[in-house]
Structures are given as C-alpha cells and as structure tokens.
Design a protein around this motif. Sequence first.
Motif, mmCIF file in Angstrom:
data_model
loop_
_atom_site.group_PDB
_atom_site.id
_atom_site.type_symbol
_atom_site.label_atom_id
_atom_site.label_comp_id
_atom_site.label_asym_id
_atom_site.label_seq_id
_atom_site.Cartn_x
_atom_site.Cartn_y
_atom_site.Cartn_z
ATOM 1 N N LYS A 140 0.858 -1.138 -0.032
ATOM 2 C CA LYS A 140 -0.118 0.167 0.122
ATOM 3 C C LYS A 140 1.165 1.073 0.010
ATOM 4 C CE LYS A 140 -0.515 0.477 4.932
ATOM 5 N NZ LYS A 140 -1.363 0.476 6.084
ATOM 6 N N ASN A 141 0.148 2.250 -0.353
ATOM 7 C CA ASN A 141 1.074 3.656 -0.354
ATOM 8 C C ASN A 141 1.184 3.964 1.096
ATOM 9 O OD1 ASN A 141 1.780 6.183 -0.446
ATOM 10 N ND2 ASN A 141 0.582 6.779 -2.642
ATOM 11 N N THR A 142 2.419 4.162 1.573
ATOM 12 C CA THR A 142 2.832 4.489 2.806
ATOM 13 C C THR A 142 3.331 5.771 2.867
ATOM 14 O OG1 THR A 142 5.077 3.575 2.365
ATOM 15 C CG2 THR A 142 3.642 2.101 3.354
ATOM 16 N N GLY A 143 3.357 6.589 1.722
ATOM 17 C CA GLY A 143 3.812 7.947 1.814
ATOM 18 C C GLY A 143 5.334 8.309 1.249
ATOM 19 N N PHE A 144 5.521 9.256 0.970
ATOM 20 C CA PHE A 144 6.856 9.746 -0.064
ATOM 21 C C PHE A 144 8.064 9.324 0.929
ATOM 22 C CE2 PHE A 144 10.157 12.922 -0.809
ATOM 23 C CZ PHE A 144 10.406 12.423 -2.115
ATOM 24 N N ALA A 145 8.070 9.925 2.234
ATOM 25 C CA ALA A 145 9.133 9.748 2.946
ATOM 26 C C ALA A 145 9.511 8.321 3.572
ATOM 27 C CB ALA A 145 8.987 10.763 4.346
ATOM 28 N N HIS A 146 8.397 7.695 3.886
ATOM 29 C CA HIS A 146 8.728 6.300 4.177
ATOM 30 C C HIS A 146 9.270 5.582 3.255
ATOM 31 C CE1 HIS A 146 7.204 1.831 5.116
ATOM 32 N NE2 HIS A 146 7.929 2.290 6.186
ATOM 33 N N ALA A 147 8.736 5.615 1.728
ATOM 34 C CA ALA A 147 9.245 4.785 0.666
ATOM 35 C C ALA A 147 10.677 5.004 0.452
ATOM 36 C CB ALA A 147 8.344 5.088 -0.656
ATOM 37 N N ASN A 148 11.027 6.440 0.543
ATOM 38 C CA ASN A 148 12.365 6.898 0.533
ATOM 39 C C ASN A 148 13.268 6.314 1.512
ATOM 40 O OD1 ASN A 148 13.194 8.792 -1.845
ATOM 41 N ND2 ASN A 148 11.279 9.612 -1.220
ATOM 42 N N ASN A 149 12.873 6.118 2.751
ATOM 43 C CA ASN A 149 13.542 5.847 3.819
ATOM 44 C C ASN A 149 13.843 4.207 3.644
ATOM 45 O OD1 ASN A 149 13.949 7.994 5.166
ATOM 46 N ND2 ASN A 149 12.059 7.497 6.213
ATOM 47 N N ILE A 150 12.967 3.588 3.022
ATOM 48 C CA ILE A 150 13.182 2.058 2.669
ATOM 49 C C ILE A 150 14.241 1.749 1.592
ATOM 50 C CG2 ILE A 150 11.981 0.135 1.491
ATOM 51 C CD1 ILE A 150 9.269 0.748 3.164
ATOM 52 N N ALA A 151 14.233 2.760 0.590
ATOM 53 C CA ALA A 151 15.037 2.640 -0.429
ATOM 54 C C ALA A 151 16.463 2.862 0.033
ATOM 55 C CB ALA A 151 14.945 3.537 -1.673
ATOM 56 N N ILE A 152 16.693 3.923 0.612
ATOM 57 C CA ILE A 152 17.951 4.396 1.562
ATOM 58 C C ILE A 152 18.684 3.113 2.336
ATOM 59 C CG2 ILE A 152 19.027 5.999 3.138
ATOM 60 C CD1 ILE A 152 16.895 8.166 1.791
ATOM 61 N N GLN A 153 17.581 2.542 3.226
ATOM 62 C CA GLN A 153 18.030 1.436 4.036
ATOM 63 C C GLN A 153 18.512 0.510 3.114
ATOM 64 O OE1 GLN A 153 14.584 0.623 6.228
ATOM 65 N NE2 GLN A 153 15.322 1.733 8.123
ATOM 66 N N TYR A 154 18.068 0.119 2.017
ATOM 67 C CA TYR A 154 18.467 -1.032 1.093
ATOM 68 C C TYR A 154 19.690 -0.511 0.553
ATOM 69 C CZ TYR A 154 18.097 -4.572 -2.343
ATOM 70 O OH TYR A 154 18.538 -5.661 -3.209
ATOM 71 N N ALA A 155 19.875 0.891 0.110
ATOM 72 C CA ALA A 155 20.963 1.184 -0.667
ATOM 73 C C ALA A 155 22.334 0.671 0.387
ATOM 74 C CB ALA A 155 20.951 2.565 -0.850
ATOM 75 N N PHE A 156 22.165 0.921 1.669
ATOM 76 C CA PHE A 156 23.366 0.662 2.545
ATOM 77 C C PHE A 156 24.059 -0.646 2.599
ATOM 78 C CE2 PHE A 156 22.036 4.704 4.886
ATOM 79 C CZ PHE A 156 22.892 5.596 4.376
ATOM 80 N N PHE A 157 23.127 -1.529 2.070
ATOM 81 C CA PHE A 157 23.709 -2.777 1.814
ATOM 82 C C PHE A 157 24.582 -2.912 0.888
ATOM 83 C CE2 PHE A 157 19.635 -3.966 3.800
ATOM 84 C CZ PHE A 157 20.416 -4.692 4.809
#
Length: 69
Positions: free
Chosen positions: A38-55
């Motif tokens: 579901k749509n969790t909002g712009f900031a939350h989606a970006n935070n998920i991508a950023i957390q993934y990028a740190f891998f």
Amino acid sequence: MQKDQNFSVIFVDNGSDDGSKDFVAQNYTNVVIIALKKNTGFAHANNIAIQYAFFYPNIRNIITLNNDT
C-alpha cells in the motif's frame, strides 16, 4: 547524460495500481524493485530505499527521485 556506469537503481513501488512495477520489471532488468502493498507515503518509501542502498558495499552517494520531478 549519465556517463558513469557505476550506479544502481532502486525502484520503490509505493502500492501503485497503474502497472508501473510490471513495466519496470519487464523493461529495466537491472533495476531493483521493492514493492509495497500500500502507499505508505513519500518519506517512508524513500527511507526504505535508502536503508536498502546501505547494503551496497562501496556506497558513496544516494539520490532520491520522485515521479513528480
């Protein structure tokens, strides 16, 4: 024009129903897709991508881009 080829793209599909996730999967096979139910909002989606990028082991920069850009 992007000349540096040392980058990765992380696509967070924020609960869309317009077929964009399938389009990206079919046409851009080198893109990592994170599909949210579901749509969790712009900031939350970006935070998920950023957390993934740190891998990524040698990460130096993170750039976020919204489809409204």
